[in-house]
Design an enzyme around this catalytic site. Structure first.
Site, mmCIF file in Angstrom:
data_model
loop_
_atom_site.group_PDB
_atom_site.id
_atom_site.type_symbol
_atom_site.label_atom_id
_atom_site.label_comp_id
_atom_site.label_asym_id
_atom_site.label_seq_id
_atom_site.Cartn_x
_atom_site.Cartn_y
_atom_site.Cartn_z
ATOM 1 N N VAL A 59 -16.112 35.892 -4.068
ATOM 2 C CA VAL A 59 -16.922 35.020 -4.918
ATOM 3 C C VAL A 59 -16.681 35.548 -6.335
ATOM 4 O O VAL A 59 -17.189 36.604 -6.700
ATOM 5 C CB VAL A 59 -18.412 35.063 -4.527
ATOM 6 C CG1 VAL A 59 -19.256 34.224 -5.488
ATOM 7 C CG2 VAL A 59 -18.590 34.565 -3.088
ATOM 8 N N PRO A 60 -15.864 34.852 -7.111
ATOM 9 C CA PRO A 60 -15.281 35.425 -8.334
ATOM 10 C C PRO A 60 -16.207 35.515 -9.551
ATOM 11 O O PRO A 60 -15.992 34.866 -10.570
ATOM 12 C CB PRO A 60 -14.095 34.491 -8.601
ATOM 13 C CG PRO A 60 -14.559 33.172 -8.080
ATOM 14 C CD PRO A 60 -15.375 33.494 -6.860
ATOM 15 N N CYS A 61 -17.218 36.370 -9.449
ATOM 16 C CA CYS A 61 -18.127 36.559 -10.580
ATOM 17 C C CYS A 61 -17.414 37.196 -11.771
ATOM 18 O O CYS A 61 -17.887 37.082 -12.906
ATOM 19 C CB CYS A 61 -19.338 37.374 -10.163
ATOM 20 S SG CYS A 61 -18.956 38.993 -9.479
ATOM 21 N N HIS A 62 -16.266 37.811 -11.537
ATOM 22 C CA HIS A 62 -15.510 38.416 -12.641
ATOM 23 C C HIS A 62 -14.940 37.359 -13.580
ATOM 24 O O HIS A 62 -14.537 37.667 -14.693
ATOM 25 C CB HIS A 62 -14.376 39.310 -12.097
ATOM 26 C CG HIS A 62 -13.376 38.587 -11.261
ATOM 27 N ND1 HIS A 62 -13.592 38.319 -9.915
ATOM 28 C CD2 HIS A 62 -12.161 38.063 -11.561
ATOM 29 C CE1 HIS A 62 -12.538 37.672 -9.441
ATOM 30 N NE2 HIS A 62 -11.658 37.504 -10.416
ATOM 31 N N ARG A 63 -14.926 36.103 -13.163
ATOM 32 C CA ARG A 63 -14.387 35.024 -13.989
ATOM 33 C C ARG A 63 -15.416 34.453 -14.965
ATOM 34 O O ARG A 63 -15.135 33.492 -15.658
ATOM 35 C CB ARG A 63 -13.837 33.908 -13.095
ATOM 36 C CG ARG A 63 -12.657 34.365 -12.243
ATOM 37 C CD ARG A 63 -12.140 33.273 -11.343
ATOM 38 N NE ARG A 63 -11.142 33.818 -10.425
ATOM 39 C CZ ARG A 63 -10.855 33.301 -9.249
ATOM 40 N NH1 ARG A 63 -11.461 32.198 -8.832
ATOM 41 N NH2 ARG A 63 -9.949 33.867 -8.467
#
Length: 157
Positions: A119-123
């Site tokens: 779940v790409p919270c880094h984006r």
């Protein structure tokens, strides 16, 4: 609940889940013994993470089962729609969820994301393009965004 520890370029990751899906993937700042025999319920996650780090995977295809409030789950679902190699601001994410005033709640839910990378919270970045808070550390967020960037920085020398 099954768990496994795998080596990644950013440190040791702990993967947790069962036949109902993945519940958590976290990167650790401690050393753990790498799991030699991966539980069957976690094998796909391990392989897909390896492919991601090798540059061979841009989209994950895994059953997810994180624990969180309904609001957190809505935010995490919205994160899944951010394409590989792209970023959005917390403000844009709040607008996507239908409430621009919820920016702080959206940021808090983003910070509670239990499924590192998948779940790409880094984006999610600041409105000014800055790398704002990241539970895994800003150095890891920077690495992940550079890893996903379609434009690779080349050395001048």
């Amino acid at each position: 609940m099954e768990k496994a520890f795998i080596q990644t370029p950013l440190g040791i990751a702990k993967i947790e889940g069962d036949e109902d899906g993945l519940s958590a993937i976290t990167v650790l700042d401690t050393s753990e013994e790498i799991t030699k025999i991966i539980p069957e319920a976690l094998e796909d996650a391990m392989y897909q993470l390896q492919e991601y780090f090798e540059g061979q995977r841009k989209v994950f295809d895994l059953e997810l089962n994180p624990e969180g409030t309904d609001f957190q789950r809505r935010v995490w679902e919205a994160l899944l729609n951010i394409p590989f190699g792209k970023t959005v601001s917390y403000l844009e994410l709040s607008k996507t969820l239908g409430d621009v005033k919820a920016i702080r709640a959206v940021a808090a839910a983003n910070g509670k994301n239990p499924l590192w990378i998948i779940v790409p919270c880094h984006r999610v970045i600041g409105s000014d393009g800055s790398l704002t808070g990241y539970a895994g550390g800003l150095h890891r967020k920077k690495w992940l965004l550079e890893h996903e960037s379609p434009v690779k920085q080349q050395s001048l020398f």
